[in-house]
Design an enzyme around this catalytic site. Structure first.
Site, mmCIF file in Angstrom:
data_model
loop_
_atom_site.group_PDB
_atom_site.id
_atom_site.type_symbol
_atom_site.label_atom_id
_atom_site.label_comp_id
_atom_site.label_asym_id
_atom_site.label_seq_id
_atom_site.Cartn_x
_atom_site.Cartn_y
_atom_site.Cartn_z
ATOM 1 N N HIS A 136 0.826 -1.209 0.000
ATOM 2 C CA HIS A 136 0.000 0.000 0.000
ATOM 3 C C HIS A 136 0.862 1.261 0.000
ATOM 4 O O HIS A 136 1.866 1.323 0.712
ATOM 5 C CB HIS A 136 -0.846 0.062 1.269
ATOM 6 C CG HIS A 136 -2.048 -0.807 1.274
ATOM 7 N ND1 HIS A 136 -1.988 -2.162 1.475
ATOM 8 C CD2 HIS A 136 -3.359 -0.518 1.109
ATOM 9 C CE1 HIS A 136 -3.214 -2.654 1.452
ATOM 10 N NE2 HIS A 136 -4.064 -1.679 1.225
ATOM 11 N N ASN A 167 8.210 -3.975 2.890
ATOM 12 C CA ASN A 167 6.809 -3.660 3.197
ATOM 13 C C ASN A 167 6.453 -3.957 4.648
ATOM 14 O O ASN A 167 5.873 -3.123 5.341
ATOM 15 C CB ASN A 167 5.912 -4.471 2.253
ATOM 16 C CG ASN A 167 4.440 -4.303 2.569
ATOM 17 O OD1 ASN A 167 3.977 -3.228 2.903
ATOM 18 N ND2 ASN A 167 3.702 -5.403 2.465
ATOM 19 N N ASP A 267 14.488 17.560 -0.915
ATOM 20 C CA ASP A 267 15.258 17.967 -2.101
ATOM 21 C C ASP A 267 15.823 16.758 -2.843
ATOM 22 O O ASP A 267 15.813 16.716 -4.075
ATOM 23 C CB ASP A 267 16.425 18.894 -1.699
ATOM 24 C CG ASP A 267 15.965 20.321 -1.440
ATOM 25 O OD1 ASP A 267 14.858 20.686 -1.896
ATOM 26 O OD2 ASP A 267 16.715 21.070 -0.784
ATOM 27 N N ASP A 276 7.910 18.481 -7.915
ATOM 28 C CA ASP A 276 7.990 19.552 -6.921
ATOM 29 C C ASP A 276 7.028 19.197 -5.793
ATOM 30 O O ASP A 276 5.818 19.418 -5.891
ATOM 31 C CB ASP A 276 7.656 20.923 -7.534
ATOM 32 C CG ASP A 276 7.825 22.051 -6.511
ATOM 33 O OD1 ASP A 276 8.228 21.760 -5.358
ATOM 34 O OD2 ASP A 276 7.540 23.210 -6.859
ATOM 35 N N GLN A 286 9.701 26.273 1.606
ATOM 36 C CA GLN A 286 10.145 25.016 0.979
ATOM 37 C C GLN A 286 11.661 24.879 1.064
ATOM 38 O O GLN A 286 12.183 23.811 1.410
ATOM 39 C CB GLN A 286 9.749 24.964 -0.502
ATOM 40 C CG GLN A 286 8.316 24.546 -0.755
ATOM 41 C CD GLN A 286 8.057 24.345 -2.251
ATOM 42 O OE1 GLN A 286 8.576 23.419 -2.855
ATOM 43 N NE2 GLN A 286 7.246 25.211 -2.825
ATOM 44 N N GLU A 290 12.798 21.610 2.962
ATOM 45 C CA GLU A 290 13.099 20.532 2.012
ATOM 46 C C GLU A 290 14.571 20.158 1.977
ATOM 47 O O GLU A 290 14.943 19.105 1.476
ATOM 48 C CB GLU A 290 12.619 20.918 0.607
ATOM 49 C CG GLU A 290 11.104 21.018 0.531
ATOM 50 C CD GLU A 290 10.572 21.249 -0.871
ATOM 51 O OE1 GLU A 290 11.378 21.514 -1.784
ATOM 52 O OE2 GLU A 290 9.332 21.158 -1.033
HETATM 53 MN MN MN Z 1 2.329 -2.113 3.490
HETATM 54 MN MN MN Z 2 9.136 21.336 -3.299
#
Ligand code: MN
Ligand code: MN
Length: 296
Positions: A136, A167, A267, A276, A286, A290
């Site tokens: 998921h 997972n 980044d 972005d 940002q 980031e």
């Molecule tokens: Mn999972």
């Molecule tokens: Mn960004």
């Protein structure tokens, strides 16, 4: 003769299973290879859809011609789907404490019938015997207030072939950690995706694709989590000191069990994917959040 015997065994199994309390078990034992058909679920209205508050990382659209970056607004989460990879590029959602209810895991993995008619639809059996989990992006456990909400996470457009240890252990560790944040007063904006080609499992070996080449096995899975104290006007509350947790995990079975090993900057993920992320946040903020790597 042989076929008759198989049919008899299956009929017997179905009867036995029908007698158990949980009707979901009937679905998981469907042995004949036909996809499970579940009617589309009713999502929240667009007025209450908070899944793209932080932005649309690849400017995905609902134009059918945009087949490698096709926007699916499921209400409970939004997706940029890639038809030719057979997996999402990214999935974006918002989790608050009221998303946690008591509905059990529905396990009704199925094709997303809302995709354009002539597109190949990955279904519940597409990953069978591949060695990869149906992993998921938006987790089942984040959507437990209704059967519709939980079922929405089992659409195969929310799923990528994920190495089982990735997972079930390392990736799941971050999912669990996010839940502890929500349970202790935070709300989260989460964007999660997969890029590259080629993953490895101990049972499936190295694979670049499964389902006869129709589903790409990504080389990496990534996630960005924006952590805010519960409140309103969320976009406006993101500031230069907002906590952002970002990870990139290789899609293999040999990961360190601690998700913190895989922390990186937003980044870095933007460089790797060309997206972005958090594009609705002002550029100055940002730049600050980031470039930082979470270390709490
Ligand atoms: Mn999972
Ligand atoms: Mn960004």
């Amino acid at each position: 003769m042989f076929r008759k015997k198989i049919a008899f065994i299956l009929a017997t199994a179905t009867v036995l299973i029908s007698c158990t309390k949980d009707p979901i078990l009937v679905e998981t034992t469907d042995p004949v290879g036909s996809p499970i058909i579940v009617p589309p679920v009713a999502p929240p209205t667009s007025a209450t859809d908070s899944t793209l508050v932080m932005g649309n990382p690849s400017n995905a659209t609902t134009n059918v011609a945009d087949f490698s970056n096709y926007l699916l607004k499921e209400g409970y989460y939004s997706v940029s789907y890639n038809r030719d990879r057979g997996i999402p590029n990214w999935v974006s959602w918002h989790t608050v404490i009221t998303d946690y209810g008591s509905v059990p895991r529905q396990d009704n993995f199925r094709a997303n019938t809302s995709l354009p008619t002539d597109w190949y639809k990955v279904d519940n059996l597409s990953y069978s015997s591949s060695g990869f989990d149906r992993g998921h992006m938006c987790p089942s456990a984040d959507r437990t207030t209704s059967i519709a909400a939980n079922s929405s996470t089992f659409l195969m457009t929310n799923i990528v072939p994920q190495a089982p240890r990735n997972n079930q252990i390392t990736w799941a560790g971050l999912e669990d950690y996010c839940r502890t944040l929500v349970q202790s007063g935070s709300e989260l904006y989460i964007i999660s995706g997969a890029y590259g080609e080629g993953g490895t499992t101990t049972t499936g070996g190295l694979a670049t694709s499964i389902d006869n080449g129709r589903v790409v096995v990504p080389a990496n899975v990534w996630k960005v989590v924006v952590v805010l104290a519960n409140g309103s006007n969320d976009l406006n509350r993101v500031n230069t000191s907002t906590r952002v947790i970002s990870v990139v995990m290789p899609n293999n079975d040999n990961l360190n069990t601690d998700w913190k090993t895989y922390r990186t900057s937003v980044d870095f993920i933007e460089q790797e994917t060309g997206y972005d992320i958090l594009s609705k946040v002002s550029t100055g903020i940002q730049n600050a959040i980031e470039s930082r790597i979470d270390n709490l």
